[in-house]
Write an enzyme that holds these catalytic residues in place. Structure first.
Site, mmCIF file in Angstrom:
data_model
loop_
_atom_site.group_PDB
_atom_site.id
_atom_site.type_symbol
_atom_site.label_atom_id
_atom_site.label_comp_id
_atom_site.label_asym_id
_atom_site.label_seq_id
_atom_site.Cartn_x
_atom_site.Cartn_y
_atom_site.Cartn_z
ATOM 1 N N SER A 15 0.825 -1.212 0.000
ATOM 2 C CA SER A 15 0.000 0.000 0.000
ATOM 3 C C SER A 15 0.859 1.261 0.000
ATOM 4 C CB SER A 15 -0.924 0.005 1.219
ATOM 5 O OG SER A 15 -1.650 1.220 1.275
ATOM 6 N N LYS A 16 0.466 2.215 -0.814
ATOM 7 C CA LYS A 16 1.131 3.523 -0.862
ATOM 8 C C LYS A 16 0.470 4.535 0.068
ATOM 9 C CE LYS A 16 2.486 2.963 -5.746
ATOM 10 N NZ LYS A 16 3.930 2.829 -5.516
ATOM 11 N N LYS A 67 -13.429 -4.575 1.374
ATOM 12 C CA LYS A 67 -14.269 -3.433 1.017
ATOM 13 C C LYS A 67 -15.768 -3.723 1.124
ATOM 14 C CE LYS A 67 -11.090 -0.834 -1.929
ATOM 15 N NZ LYS A 67 -10.932 -0.123 -3.213
#
Length: 285
Positions: A15-16, A67
């Site tokens: 993840s960024k 999600k």
């Protein structure tokens, strides 16, 4: 204790989000931090219960595979998240309740705002993919009066998405393979029209099969938008630029959705006066 937010998923190391939010926090001098947290599917309910009890926890971003799984575990859903059927941002309210949002749709639309603010005779987007990102993109585009052609391996799934998210528009479906071969179709006059091609699938991503898409399917004057971030400059974008099309890369959506979440977590808009140039350099290293 210091206030904090984080991103959860499984896996999560790629993840960024910590780099994005950490950069903005540093620029603004906010006394808070943003981390990543590996949460296995079986641990999701326990994680949210524990964090909801922590007054220093501001919330989290949610990535795959959570999600949709988080939805029944939340106290409230923002209407857009409810419509899309996916949550990528959870905010802990002052009363300890958890509210789910979807910032993917506004994040995707952000680099198109100037275009969509103009009047058009007709707006059309060819969207490739039927996953969670595609759902957010379809909902966002339909809300801007864009006619969507949704392409996927399963035409039935594409049709179901359009019927659920955009039942009132004159939208269309197509098999993804339709766009792999060249076409001799002659586009009509595109003056005054808005045309967009979006790769909303993982095809073309590092470790994934290539995206088979022939640019003869792209109307003159189109914008070509690829949400893949690894590699950032995908073969689709490279070929589109070579043929003179304007392109938008995956960092635009990634940073755009993060900006919406950042303000929800920390109560301030992130610093973006340089049009994200410095942040893009950091994320591209």
């Amino acid at each position: 204790m210091t206030r904090y937010a984080e991103v959860i998923g499984d896996p999560i190391a790629q993840s960024k989000s910590p780099a994005i939010h950490g950069y903005w926090l540093g620029q603004l001098g906010i006394d808070a931090h943003y981390d990543s947290c590996l949460v296995k599917p079986d641990d999701l309910a326990a994680y949210l219960h524990e964090r909801a009890e922590d007054a220093d926890w501001l919330g989290c971003n949610v990535t795959m595979p959570h999600k949709q799984a988080v939805i029944p575990l939340l106290d409230r859903l923002d209407p857009l998240a409810e419509k899309i059927g996916a949550v990528n941002t959870i905010v802990r309210e002052q009363d300890g309740r958890l509210t789910g949002y979807n910032t993917d749709a506004p994040g995707f639309l952000e680099p198109l705002r100037a275009d969509l603010a103009q009047p058009h005779l007709f707006r059309m987007a060819r969207v490739l993919g039927t996953g969670g990102a595609a759902r957010a993109i379809v909902a966002g585009l339909a809300g801007e009066g864009v006619t969507v052609v949704l392409a996927g391996r399963s035409v039935a799934k594409a049709r179901s998405i359009l019927e659920e998210l955009a039942p009132e528009g004159q939208h269309h479906v197509a098999p993804l393979a339709h766009f792999a071969d060249a076409t001799d179709f002659e586009f009509d006059d595109r003056e005054g029209c808005f045309d967009l091609v979006v790769n909303a699938s993982p095809l073309g991503m590092t470790g994934q099969p290539p995206l088979e898409f022939d640019l003869t399917h792209v109307p003159p004057g189109s914008i070509v938008y690829d949400i893949v971030t690894a590699p950032l400059d995908t073969p689709l974008l490279q070929r589109a630029r070579e043929q003179g099309f304007r392109t938008i890369d995956g960092l635009a959506m990634l940073i755009g959705q993060a900006a919406v979440a950042f303000e929800k977590f920390f109560g301030q808009a992130p610093p973006r006066a340089d049009k994200d140039d410095a942040l893009r350099r950091i994320l591209s290293q």
